[in-house]
Design a protein around this motif. Structure first.
Motif, PDB file in Angstrom:
ATOM      1  N   PHE A 171     -43.702 -42.928  -1.662  1.00  0.00           N
ATOM      2  CA  PHE A 171     -44.465 -43.535  -0.576  1.00  0.00           C
ATOM      3  C   PHE A 171     -45.955 -43.364  -0.840  1.00  0.00           C
ATOM      4  CE2 PHE A 171     -40.344 -43.298   1.170  1.00  0.00           C
ATOM      5  CZ  PHE A 171     -40.265 -44.173   2.257  1.00  0.00           C
ATOM      6  N   HIS A 172     -46.692 -44.459  -0.702  1.00  0.00           N
ATOM      7  CA  HIS A 172     -48.147 -44.449  -0.874  1.00  0.00           C
ATOM      8  C   HIS A 172     -48.774 -44.808   0.467  1.00  0.00           C
ATOM      9  CE1 HIS A 172     -47.845 -44.356  -5.324  1.00  0.00           C
ATOM     10  NE2 HIS A 172     -46.805 -45.150  -5.153  1.00  0.00           N
ATOM     11  N   PHE A 173     -49.329 -43.805   1.151  1.00  0.00           N
ATOM     12  CA  PHE A 173     -49.942 -44.034   2.456  1.00  0.00           C
ATOM     13  C   PHE A 173     -51.421 -44.361   2.300  1.00  0.00           C
ATOM     14  CE2 PHE A 173     -46.325 -41.172   3.389  1.00  0.00           C
ATOM     15  CZ  PHE A 173     -45.620 -42.023   4.222  1.00  0.00           C
ATOM     16  N   GLY A 174     -51.996 -44.947   3.336  1.00  0.00           N
ATOM     17  CA  GLY A 174     -53.397 -45.341   3.285  1.00  0.00           C
ATOM     18  C   GLY A 174     -53.645 -46.453   2.288  1.00  0.00           C
ATOM     19  N   ASN A 175     -52.626 -47.309   2.057  1.00  0.00           N
ATOM     20  CA  ASN A 175     -52.725 -48.438   1.121  1.00  0.00           C
ATOM     21  C   ASN A 175     -52.504 -49.739   1.888  1.00  0.00           C
ATOM     22  OD1 ASN A 175     -52.392 -47.843  -2.225  1.00  0.00           O
ATOM     23  ND2 ASN A 175     -52.120 -46.104  -0.838  1.00  0.00           N
ATOM     24  N   ARG A 176     -53.585 -50.456   2.181  1.00  0.00           N
ATOM     25  CA  ARG A 176     -53.496 -51.734   2.892  1.00  0.00           C
ATOM     26  C   ARG A 176     -53.474 -52.868   1.858  1.00  0.00           C
ATOM     27  NH1 ARG A 176     -55.008 -53.843   7.986  1.00  0.00           N
ATOM     28  NH2 ARG A 176     -55.784 -51.784   8.634  1.00  0.00           N
ATOM     29  N   VAL A 177     -52.357 -53.593   1.801  1.00  0.00           N
ATOM     30  CA  VAL A 177     -52.211 -54.663   0.811  1.00  0.00           C
ATOM     31  C   VAL A 177     -53.182 -55.801   1.136  1.00  0.00           C
ATOM     32  CG1 VAL A 177     -50.641 -56.404  -0.133  1.00  0.00           C
ATOM     33  CG2 VAL A 177     -49.821 -54.083   0.325  1.00  0.00           C
ATOM     34  N   THR A 178     -53.957 -56.212   0.122  1.00  0.00           N
ATOM     35  CA  THR A 178     -54.945 -57.273   0.316  1.00  0.00           C
ATOM     36  C   THR A 178     -54.623 -58.541  -0.471  1.00  0.00           C
ATOM     37  OG1 THR A 178     -56.309 -56.314  -1.447  1.00  0.00           O
ATOM     38  CG2 THR A 178     -56.798 -55.648   0.826  1.00  0.00           C
ATOM     39  N   SER A 179     -53.839 -58.413  -1.531  1.00  0.00           N
ATOM     40  CA  SER A 179     -53.445 -59.609  -2.288  1.00  0.00           C
ATOM     41  C   SER A 179     -52.226 -59.320  -3.156  1.00  0.00           C
ATOM     42  CB  SER A 179     -54.598 -60.123  -3.167  1.00  0.00           C
ATOM     43  OG  SER A 179     -54.847 -59.225  -4.233  1.00  0.00           O
ATOM     44  N   ILE A 180     -51.483 -60.381  -3.439  1.00  0.00           N
ATOM     45  CA  ILE A 180     -50.315 -60.289  -4.320  1.00  0.00           C
ATOM     46  C   ILE A 180     -50.345 -61.501  -5.257  1.00  0.00           C
ATOM     47  CG2 ILE A 180     -47.796 -60.148  -4.460  1.00  0.00           C
ATOM     48  CD1 ILE A 180     -47.804 -59.200  -1.541  1.00  0.00           C
ATOM     49  N   ARG A 181     -50.236 -61.235  -6.551  1.00  0.00           N
ATOM     50  CA  ARG A 181     -50.253 -62.324  -7.524  1.00  0.00           C
ATOM     51  C   ARG A 181     -49.204 -62.056  -8.594  1.00  0.00           C
ATOM     52  NH1 ARG A 181     -52.403 -63.093 -12.472  1.00  0.00           N
ATOM     53  NH2 ARG A 181     -53.339 -60.997 -12.428  1.00  0.00           N
ATOM     54  N   ARG A 182     -48.487 -63.085  -9.006  1.00  0.00           N
ATOM     55  CA  ARG A 182     -47.469 -62.911 -10.045  1.00  0.00           C
ATOM     56  C   ARG A 182     -48.031 -63.352 -11.390  1.00  0.00           C
ATOM     57  NH1 ARG A 182     -42.052 -65.440 -11.826  1.00  0.00           N
ATOM     58  NH2 ARG A 182     -40.732 -63.593 -12.165  1.00  0.00           N
ATOM     59  N   ASP A 183     -47.952 -62.460 -12.376  1.00  0.00           N
ATOM     60  CA  ASP A 183     -48.397 -62.778 -13.729  1.00  0.00           C
ATOM     61  C   ASP A 183     -47.258 -63.492 -14.461  1.00  0.00           C
ATOM     62  OD1 ASP A 183     -50.420 -62.189 -16.009  1.00  0.00           O
ATOM     63  OD2 ASP A 183     -48.476 -61.543 -16.819  1.00  0.00           O
ATOM     64  N   ARG A 184     -47.469 -64.729 -14.820  1.00  0.00           N
ATOM     65  CA  ARG A 184     -46.394 -65.527 -15.417  1.00  0.00           C
ATOM     66  C   ARG A 184     -45.959 -64.992 -16.772  1.00  0.00           C
ATOM     67  NH1 ARG A 184     -48.034 -71.855 -14.101  1.00  0.00           N
ATOM     68  NH2 ARG A 184     -47.943 -71.663 -11.817  1.00  0.00           N
ATOM     69  N   ALA A 185     -46.885 -64.425 -17.515  1.00  0.00           N
ATOM     70  CA  ALA A 185     -46.540 -63.931 -18.851  1.00  0.00           C
ATOM     71  C   ALA A 185     -45.589 -62.740 -18.783  1.00  0.00           C
ATOM     72  CB  ALA A 185     -47.818 -63.546 -19.600  1.00  0.00           C
ATOM     73  N   SER A 186     -45.862 -61.817 -17.884  1.00  0.00           N
ATOM     74  CA  SER A 186     -45.044 -60.608 -17.790  1.00  0.00           C
ATOM     75  C   SER A 186     -43.981 -60.694 -16.701  1.00  0.00           C
ATOM     76  CB  SER A 186     -45.941 -59.399 -17.499  1.00  0.00           C
ATOM     77  OG  SER A 186     -46.535 -59.530 -16.218  1.00  0.00           O
ATOM     78  N   SER A 187     -44.096 -61.712 -15.820  1.00  0.00           N
ATOM     79  CA  SER A 187     -43.220 -61.863 -14.645  1.00  0.00           C
ATOM     80  C   SER A 187     -43.342 -60.688 -13.674  1.00  0.00           C
ATOM     81  CB  SER A 187     -41.745 -62.032 -15.061  1.00  0.00           C
ATOM     82  OG  SER A 187     -41.589 -63.226 -15.804  1.00  0.00           O
ATOM     83  N   LEU A 188     -44.449 -59.956 -13.778  1.00  0.00           N
ATOM     84  CA  LEU A 188     -44.694 -58.840 -12.871  1.00  0.00           C
ATOM     85  C   LEU A 188     -45.658 -59.257 -11.766  1.00  0.00           C
ATOM     86  CD1 LEU A 188     -45.146 -55.844 -15.355  1.00  0.00           C
ATOM     87  CD2 LEU A 188     -43.141 -56.364 -13.958  1.00  0.00           C
ATOM     88  N   TYR A 189     -45.416 -58.743 -10.579  1.00  0.00           N
ATOM     89  CA  TYR A 189     -46.350 -58.949  -9.475  1.00  0.00           C
ATOM     90  C   TYR A 189     -47.451 -57.897  -9.536  1.00  0.00           C
ATOM     91  CZ  TYR A 189     -43.256 -62.314  -7.203  1.00  0.00           C
ATOM     92  OH  TYR A 189     -42.502 -63.426  -6.919  1.00  0.00           O
ATOM     93  N   GLN A 190     -48.681 -58.326  -9.317  1.00  0.00           N
ATOM     94  CA  GLN A 190     -49.822 -57.426  -9.187  1.00  0.00           C
ATOM     95  C   GLN A 190     -50.118 -57.300  -7.686  1.00  0.00           C
ATOM     96  OE1 GLN A 190     -51.125 -56.279 -12.196  1.00  0.00           O
ATOM     97  NE2 GLN A 190     -49.545 -57.540 -13.172  1.00  0.00           N
ATOM     98  N   VAL A 191     -49.858 -56.142  -7.140  1.00  0.00           N
ATOM     99  CA  VAL A 191     -50.079 -55.911  -5.709  1.00  0.00           C
ATOM    100  C   VAL A 191     -51.339 -55.067  -5.563  1.00  0.00           C
ATOM    101  CG1 VAL A 191     -49.119 -54.986  -3.567  1.00  0.00           C
ATOM    102  CG2 VAL A 191     -47.589 -55.964  -5.307  1.00  0.00           C
ATOM    103  N   VAL A 192     -52.340 -55.648  -4.932  1.00  0.00           N
ATOM    104  CA  VAL A 192     -53.637 -54.985  -4.780  1.00  0.00           C
ATOM    105  C   VAL A 192     -53.735 -54.413  -3.374  1.00  0.00           C
ATOM    106  CG1 VAL A 192     -56.141 -55.257  -4.883  1.00  0.00           C
ATOM    107  CG2 VAL A 192     -54.671 -56.580  -6.431  1.00  0.00           C
ATOM    108  N   ALA A 193     -54.149 -53.148  -3.285  1.00  0.00           N
ATOM    109  CA  ALA A 193     -54.256 -52.477  -1.993  1.00  0.00           C
ATOM    110  C   ALA A 193     -55.616 -51.814  -1.853  1.00  0.00           C
ATOM    111  CB  ALA A 193     -53.149 -51.432  -1.835  1.00  0.00           C
TER     112      ALA A 193
END
Length: 528
Positions: A166-188
């Protein structure tokens, strides 16, 4: 950059339940939460009812999950070590229209699979609970009461013990999927700056912000409306008079007005009322609504008196609505190929507590169906807990003190919470270190004085145990600092030393041990 197999956004009761269900598998599981603890939204701002499922449209996800969650809860409560009582519920009426509505929803409940509902008269009501109002009622034996915050904490701790982070004090501000790696980048956004996490899957359990996160994932920004309700909390003197939740007859749309509900710890809740709000975190309470609750509450609970009131609070149910008609819609749980490796939950309001684990199983099934992860052979559904000192008999208390003398010091007098229990809460598995985090794990500060005696002691223990300065102690939210500077600077700097010495001399003969201890702290400049 930390990388996970699945990231859950939101650590309310549903997000914590999802994390627990995910931990049944060999997965790297992360949970992002903008607050400093679990359950800080409407997961803890509600009546604490285990609903039976008789007001929800047959065939709906709400109805299906409510009945399923209700039936399994005795076992769930046992596994997680949380107090729970299947009290039953009285749905009372006064008019023939009330009777028609009650019987209408009794029929709906029977279609949904709710067992044992029956109509009773005024004499039967009096036998079940003489302080309940109503001319007649429907008795629903499968309903129950629990502490929703304890339940959310238990789900999260069990998930944590089985590998979730669990990561507290993390407010998600954007989510982007990298097509090359198929990984989501979740920015908080965090207190230390921006943090980015990588994950193969994202599950949206963001509660009141679920529609916002939904749009980040590429789903629609679903229209939602906030239905706010205010509550009174009554002390245990009032709780002694009522042992069964008493609800008024549902209205034509299946909603309830003010009801009276005993809590699992012996208090009473009166509320909520219901009105629209546009503020996502508009938790203020108002005199107008409090006065209305008092008048309505007396119809349900004959012993309602103002001198029983110890606190009030508000909760907001964020409902998904039809943008054209305003009709409240069913829970939404979706996953599709257009939004790969995501599960989206929106509009999860009441009965979200009852439905949390059934919803979690359905959400996790979407991932399991596609990924087929290996089972976690070390998964343990049992969360081990200790008996509260308040609930121990004299022999148990003596044994506890002999094993750990810190059980012999009462920190919270109203709820009989010991130093040993506060210390255990400070070192909780989730690493939550706020004053309300300790409160929600021990009930310290929840009694008649509402922390007048113990809150400063808890703050001091947090400092001593964690090496915090006074300015680092927080009440609940990331910016809720308990102390922002010194008070009585004159005494701290010595200008008032003579006055302090005079007070101390006067207390030598008549002061209590606690008063003397407080004065010693005062002299040493520790009252920050």
């Amino acid at each position: 950059m930390e990388t996970y197999d699945v990231m859950v956004i939101g650590a309310g009761v549903v997000g914590s339940a999802v994390a627990r269900e995910l931990s049944r598998y060999q997965l790297r599981i992360g949970v992002l939460e903008k607050e400093l603890d679990v359950g800080c939204g409407n997961s803890s701002r509600n009546t604490g009812m285990l609903h039976a499922g008789f007001t929800y449209k047959p065939g709906s996800l709400k109805a299906e999950c409510a009945v399923e969650g209700n039936r399994e809860f005795d076992q769930v409560a046992k596994e997680l070590g949380i107090p729970f009582s299947r009290t039953g519920k009285l749905v009372v009426g006064f008019t023939e229209h009330d009777r028609e509505n009650i019987e209408k929803y009794k029929a709906i409940g029977e279609r949904n699979g709710v067992k044992g509902m029956r109509m009773i008269d005024k004499e039967d009501i009096a036998r079940i609970d003489p302080n309940a109002g109503g001319e007649f009622a429907m008795f629903v034996p499968s309903s129950g009461i629990l502490d929703p915050m304890q339940y959310t904490i238990a789900l999260a701790e069990n998930a944590c013990m089985n590998g979730a982070r669990f990561h507290f004090g993390n407010r998600v501000t954007s989510i982007r999927r990298d097509r090359a790696s198929s990984l989501y980048q979740v920015v908080a956004a965090t207190a230390q700056g921006t943090c980015t996490y990588q994950t193969r899957w994202v599950i949206n359990c963001a509660g009141m912000y679920a529609s916002v996160v939904s749009a980040m994932l590429g789903y629609p920004d679903y229209p939602v409306k906030g239905f706010k309700g205010e509550y009174y909390v009554l002390d245990k003197k009032a709780g002694a008079f009522l042992h069964v939740p008493v609800y008024p007859a549902p209205n034509d749309k299946g909603g309830f007005s003010t009801h009276a509900t005993p809590t699992i710890d012996g208090n009473m809740l009166v509320g909520p009322d219901s009105y629209l709000t546009e503020g996502l975190e508009d938790y203020k309470v108002t005199k107008e609504h409090m006065d209305g609750l008092f008048a309505d509450g007396r119809k349900m609970f004959r012993q309602m008196q103002r001198d029983y009131f110890i606190r009030n609070f508000a909760g907001i149910r964020w409902k998904r609505v039809d943008p054209e008609t305003g009709e409240v819609l069913d829970f939404l749980l979706e996953a599709d190929d257009a939004h790969p490796n995501t599960v989206n939950l929106v509009g999860i309001e009441s009965p979200g507590i009852t439905c949390a684990l059934p919803l979690a199983r359905r959400a996790v099934a979407k991932l399991v169906e596609k990924e087929k992860p290996k089972p976690n052979l070390h998964f343990d559904p049992v969360r081990k807990t200790k008996k509260r000192f308040l609930e121990m008999d004299e022999a148990e208390r003596a044994a506890a003190i002999a094993a750990d003398p810190r059980y012999g010091e009462i920190v919270c007098r109203c709820e009989t919470v010991t130093r040993a229990e506060i210390l255990a809460a400070i070192h909780n598995p989730l690493g939550v270190h706020t004053v309300t985090g300790i409160k929600n794990r021990t009930r310290a500060t929840m009694g008649r004085c509402q922390g007048g005696y113990c809150q400063t002691r808890i703050a001091q223990m947090l400092q001593e145990e964690l090496g915090l300065t006074p300015g680092q102690v927080r009440y609940s939210k990331p910016d809720s600092w308990m102390f922002t500077g010194r008070v009585r600077e004159d005494v701290v700097n010595g200008a008032g030393k003579e006055a302090a010495q005079a007070i101390r001399a006067g207390m030598t003969a008549v002061g209590t041990d606690d008063q003397m201890a407080d004065l010693a702290s005062f002299d040493e400049g520790r009252w920050d």
